[in-house]
Scaffold this motif. Structure first.
Motif, PDB file in Angstrom:
ATOM      1  N   GLU A 343     168.599  47.566  86.246  1.00 12.00           N
ATOM      2  CA  GLU A 343     167.442  47.825  86.753  1.00 12.00           C
ATOM      3  C   GLU A 343     167.180  49.145  87.533  1.00 12.00           C
ATOM      4  OE1 GLU A 343     166.577  46.408  91.035  1.00 12.00           O
ATOM      5  OE2 GLU A 343     167.965  44.699  90.310  1.00 12.00           O
ATOM      6  N   LEU A 344     168.084  49.942  87.581  1.00 11.45           N
ATOM      7  CA  LEU A 344     168.109  51.365  88.113  1.00 11.45           C
ATOM      8  C   LEU A 344     168.032  52.247  87.008  1.00 11.45           C
ATOM      9  CD1 LEU A 344     170.397  51.255  91.308  1.00 11.45           C
ATOM     10  CD2 LEU A 344     167.989  50.430  91.072  1.00 11.45           C
ATOM     11  N   ILE A 345     168.552  51.907  85.780  1.00 15.25           N
ATOM     12  CA  ILE A 345     168.996  53.162  84.927  1.00 15.25           C
ATOM     13  C   ILE A 345     168.001  53.923  84.339  1.00 15.25           C
ATOM     14  CG2 ILE A 345     169.871  53.213  82.471  1.00 15.25           C
ATOM     15  CD1 ILE A 345     172.036  52.518  84.808  1.00 15.25           C
ATOM     16  N   ASP A 346     166.740  53.284  83.981  1.00 17.72           N
ATOM     17  CA  ASP A 346     165.476  54.067  83.778  1.00 17.72           C
ATOM     18  C   ASP A 346     165.185  55.231  84.547  1.00 17.72           C
ATOM     19  OD1 ASP A 346     165.331  52.912  81.109  1.00 17.72           O
ATOM     20  OD2 ASP A 346     163.936  51.555  81.571  1.00 17.72           O
ATOM     21  N   ASP A 347     165.083  54.934  85.856  1.00 17.54           N
ATOM     22  CA  ASP A 347     164.785  55.771  86.811  1.00 17.54           C
ATOM     23  C   ASP A 347     165.759  56.776  87.241  1.00 17.54           C
ATOM     24  OD1 ASP A 347     162.269  54.725  87.549  1.00 17.54           O
ATOM     25  OD2 ASP A 347     162.916  53.532  89.103  1.00 17.54           O
ATOM     26  N   ILE A 348     167.039  56.397  86.941  1.00 15.02           N
ATOM     27  CA  ILE A 348     168.226  57.224  87.107  1.00 15.02           C
ATOM     28  C   ILE A 348     168.277  58.436  86.065  1.00 15.02           C
ATOM     29  CG2 ILE A 348     170.731  57.647  86.725  1.00 15.02           C
ATOM     30  CD1 ILE A 348     170.960  54.875  88.131  1.00 15.02           C
ATOM     31  N   ASN A 349     167.610  57.883  85.020  1.00 12.44           N
ATOM     32  CA  ASN A 349     167.782  58.993  83.632  1.00 12.44           C
ATOM     33  C   ASN A 349     166.395  59.636  83.635  1.00 12.44           C
ATOM     34  OD1 ASN A 349     169.946  58.390  81.530  1.00 12.44           O
ATOM     35  ND2 ASN A 349     169.731  56.749  82.778  1.00 12.44           N
ATOM     36  N   ALA A 350     165.535  59.581  84.609  1.00 15.34           N
ATOM     37  CA  ALA A 350     164.188  60.308  84.545  1.00 15.34           C
ATOM     38  C   ALA A 350     164.622  61.525  84.700  1.00 15.34           C
ATOM     39  CB  ALA A 350     163.117  59.547  85.400  1.00 15.34           C
ATOM     40  N   PHE A 351     165.163  62.351  84.076  1.00 21.26           N
ATOM     41  CA  PHE A 351     165.144  63.621  84.229  1.00 21.26           C
ATOM     42  C   PHE A 351     165.507  64.545  82.914  1.00 21.26           C
ATOM     43  CE2 PHE A 351     169.390  62.288  84.924  1.00 21.26           C
ATOM     44  CZ  PHE A 351     170.330  63.118  83.909  1.00 21.26           C
ATOM     45  N   ASP A 352     165.578  65.838  82.959  1.00 21.48           N
ATOM     46  CA  ASP A 352     165.646  66.376  81.462  1.00 21.48           C
ATOM     47  C   ASP A 352     167.237  67.075  81.510  1.00 21.48           C
ATOM     48  OD1 ASP A 352     165.802  68.431  79.468  1.00 21.48           O
ATOM     49  OD2 ASP A 352     164.071  69.425  79.972  1.00 21.48           O
ATOM     50  N   LYS A 353     167.948  66.209  80.503  1.00 26.95           N
ATOM     51  CA  LYS A 353     169.414  66.231  80.266  1.00 26.95           C
ATOM     52  C   LYS A 353     169.850  67.599  79.766  1.00 26.95           C
ATOM     53  CE  LYS A 353     169.870  61.185  80.182  1.00 26.95           C
ATOM     54  NZ  LYS A 353     168.864  60.829  80.327  1.00 26.95           N
ATOM     55  N   GLN A 354     168.873  68.009  78.752  1.00 21.46           N
ATOM     56  CA  GLN A 354     169.310  69.356  78.180  1.00 21.46           C
ATOM     57  C   GLN A 354     168.870  70.320  79.095  1.00 21.46           C
ATOM     58  OE1 GLN A 354     170.678  69.854  75.047  1.00 21.46           O
ATOM     59  NE2 GLN A 354     170.859  67.437  75.283  1.00 21.46           N
ATOM     60  N   ALA A 355     167.912  70.268  79.783  1.00 18.19           N
ATOM     61  CA  ALA A 355     168.058  71.269  80.958  1.00 18.19           C
ATOM     62  C   ALA A 355     169.190  71.389  81.671  1.00 18.19           C
ATOM     63  CB  ALA A 355     166.569  71.347  81.769  1.00 18.19           C
ATOM     64  N   VAL A 356     170.137  70.415  82.142  1.00 20.21           N
ATOM     65  CA  VAL A 356     171.298  70.314  82.923  1.00 20.21           C
ATOM     66  C   VAL A 356     172.173  70.881  82.103  1.00 20.21           C
ATOM     67  CG1 VAL A 356     172.804  68.966  83.953  1.00 20.21           C
ATOM     68  CG2 VAL A 356     170.478  68.328  84.321  1.00 20.21           C
ATOM     69  N   VAL A 357     172.406  70.806  80.721  1.00 21.18           N
ATOM     70  CA  VAL A 357     173.259  71.341  79.861  1.00 21.18           C
ATOM     71  C   VAL A 357     172.916  72.788  79.696  1.00 21.18           C
ATOM     72  CG1 VAL A 357     174.076  71.378  77.478  1.00 21.18           C
ATOM     73  CG2 VAL A 357     173.520  69.374  78.406  1.00 21.18           C
ATOM     74  N   GLY A 358     171.846  73.218  79.559  1.00 18.55           N
ATOM     75  CA  GLY A 358     171.458  74.860  79.640  1.00 18.55           C
ATOM     76  C   GLY A 358     172.088  75.099  80.774  1.00 18.55           C
ATOM     77  N   MET A 359     171.590  74.738  81.908  1.00 17.41           N
ATOM     78  CA  MET A 359     171.847  75.337  83.341  1.00 17.41           C
ATOM     79  C   MET A 359     173.487  75.297  83.367  1.00 17.41           C
ATOM     80  SD  MET A 359     171.707  73.300  86.906  1.00 17.41           S
ATOM     81  CE  MET A 359     169.884  73.142  86.744  1.00 17.41           C
ATOM     82  N   ALA A 360     174.324  74.605  82.946  1.00 16.77           N
ATOM     83  CA  ALA A 360     175.762  74.552  82.903  1.00 16.77           C
ATOM     84  C   ALA A 360     176.120  75.547  82.236  1.00 16.77           C
ATOM     85  CB  ALA A 360     176.359  73.142  82.358  1.00 16.77           C
ATOM     86  N   LYS A 361     175.790  75.849  80.975  1.00 17.56           N
ATOM     87  CA  LYS A 361     176.319  76.791  79.882  1.00 17.56           C
ATOM     88  C   LYS A 361     175.957  78.078  80.606  1.00 17.56           C
ATOM     89  CE  LYS A 361     176.579  73.705  75.850  1.00 17.56           C
ATOM     90  NZ  LYS A 361     175.976  73.584  74.539  1.00 17.56           N
ATOM     91  N   SER A 362     175.022  78.435  81.321  1.00 14.73           N
ATOM     92  CA  SER A 362     174.763  79.808  81.450  1.00 14.73           C
ATOM     93  C   SER A 362     175.102  79.750  83.222  1.00 14.73           C
ATOM     94  CB  SER A 362     173.230  79.776  81.545  1.00 14.73           C
ATOM     95  OG  SER A 362     172.490  79.109  82.363  1.00 14.73           O
ATOM     96  N   PHE A 363     175.784  78.967  83.702  1.00 11.68           N
ATOM     97  CA  PHE A 363     176.147  79.030  85.323  1.00 11.68           C
ATOM     98  C   PHE A 363     177.294  80.014  85.528  1.00 11.68           C
ATOM     99  CE2 PHE A 363     177.909  77.696  89.123  1.00 11.68           C
ATOM    100  CZ  PHE A 363     176.766  77.421  90.050  1.00 11.68           C
ATOM    101  N   LYS A 364     177.051  80.641  86.540  1.00  9.61           N
ATOM    102  CA  LYS A 364     178.251  81.330  86.993  1.00  9.61           C
ATOM    103  C   LYS A 364     178.174  81.561  88.630  1.00  9.61           C
ATOM    104  CE  LYS A 364     179.259  84.664  83.232  1.00  9.61           C
ATOM    105  NZ  LYS A 364     179.237  85.983  82.751  1.00  9.61           N
ATOM    106  N   LEU A 365     179.371  80.934  89.224  1.00 11.58           N
ATOM    107  CA  LEU A 365     179.173  80.921  90.686  1.00 11.58           C
ATOM    108  C   LEU A 365     179.257  82.139  91.297  1.00 11.58           C
ATOM    109  CD1 LEU A 365     179.338  78.780  93.003  1.00 11.58           C
ATOM    110  CD2 LEU A 365     181.608  78.821  92.915  1.00 11.58           C
TER     111      LEU A 365
END
Length: 365
Positions: A343-365
């Motif tokens: 029952e929570l899953i649709d709301d949990i997944n209501a974000f742009d997954k590819q944007a997170v992947v893109g953020m990760a691939k270009s990320f530097k701390l």
């Protein structure tokens, strides 16, 4: 050095831990029963998102906190008592416990480990070739409360075999476990992939024995909550598990960055006797299989992060019935739909997954 958990305990001693986070930050701390007993970077799939550069939790009003536990039994007791808000659900342990005590009203809400991360390892020269060969053998497990005991029971039961002549021996982790295997104090070890990778890392060669076919198709990690909490604070749970979903995707796409983010949030977990580069290399080895098990299999019909299916929970009940030798387990548990919820899953997944992947691939701390 005080860590995040020590700080919380110190505030509790002053009688103000409950009020301070909520008043100062309007953030609900969601405590996790951590049966690994130590908070290290293998948990970056949760912790990476706590860093301010990602900030996957606090803007939505939650923040996870690890509370170390020695076993699944302790985790279930802590969930029942309200000492933690969520914890791991190992079906082979959880389901018989719920059948025995109906007041243990827990529901699995998020599958954090869709791949099967359990392993069976032996010495390279061992005559053991399959799980069937383990009947009646000395089996190494991390501890007597470890899920490895239930995992082997389930796989032997799948093959129509019993474990009544098996001897389960606690051999710990890393070098002590490797020494026990190498010196033939046990015939095999059953543990999660990260535990057996740590044994290989200290120089003990291992051979991996294939899991049984039915068991191999199951996921190996869910997170459960008290049903009362699900009813009373759905919003916080969605925020919590969406943060975990984002952290998982980020960590899978850029593991090195996730490890560094974990160390930044939990500096007490940094290595004391070797460089960060050496430690990072070791962690990449330890998590080489786990990072892929965090993600849905390409063939999974439901690609939503955290989703479960009725079919797999029926299979979990069947395996738990076999491993616990309780043919009435399904009857005692009742409707398997009550064991999990999407029952929570649709709301949990209501974000742009590819944007997170893109953020990760270009990320530097």
């Amino acid at each position: 050095m005080l860590n995040r958990r020590d700080f919380g305990l110190g505030l509790a001693a002053l009688g103000i831990s409950g009020g301070l986070p909520a008043i100062a930050q309007n953030v609900r701390v969601m405590r996790l029963a951590n049966t690994a007993a130590v908070n290290d970077p293998q948990q970056c799939f949760v912790t990476a998102g706590q860093h301010p550069r990602l900030n996957f939790y606090k803007p939505n009003g939650v923040d996870p906190e690890y509370v170390n536990m020695s076993s699944m039994t302790q985790a279930l007791q802590s969930l029942r008592a309200g000492h933690v808000e969520f914890g791991p659900a190992v079906p082979g342990i959880l389901l018989p416990a719920m059948a025995k005590d109906p007041s243990l009203d827990l529901v699995s809400v998020y599958k954090w480990l869709p791949g099967n991360a359990n392993t069976v390892v032996v010495k390279p020269t061992s005559p053991i070739k399959s799980v069937a060969d383990l009947a009646g053998k000395r089996i190494g497990v991390r501890s007597q409360g470890d899920s490895g005991v239930v995992v082997l029971k389930a796989m032997l039961a799948e093959l129509g075999l019993k474990d009544d002549k098996c001897e389960y021996i606690a051999i710990g982790d890393g070098a002590p476990a490797g020494a026990a295997i190498d010196a033939d104090r046990v015939d095999a070890m059953v543990a999660f992939d990260t535990a057996t990778a740590r044994i290989e890392l200290v120089g003990t060669p291992l051979r991996y024995v294939p899991l049984t076919p039915k068991f191999a198709q199951l996921g190996s990690g869910w997170l459960c909550v008290p049903r009362k909490l699900l009813k009373e604070d759905r919003k916080s749970l969605v925020a919590l598990f969406q943060g975990i979903a984002k952290s998982t995707i980020f960590s899978n796409a850029n593991l090195d960055a996730a490890i560094d983010l974990h160390w930044a949030v939990y500096p007490e977990s940094k290595p004391k006797s070797r460089s960060l580069d050496e430690a990072r290399k070791e962690l990449n080895f330890i998590l080489k299989d786990r990072k892929n098990s965090w993600m849905r299999r390409p063939a999974d019909p439901d690609q939503r992060m955290g989703a479960s299916s009725l079919a797999e929970w029926k299979a979990n009940v069947d395996l738990a019935a076999e491993s616990s030798r309780n043919p009435r387990l399904a009857e005692e548990l009742g409707d398997p739909n009550r064991l999990f919820t999407n029952e929570l899953i649709d709301d949990i997944n209501a974000f742009d997954k590819q944007a997170v992947v893109g953020m990760a691939k270009s990320f530097k701390l």
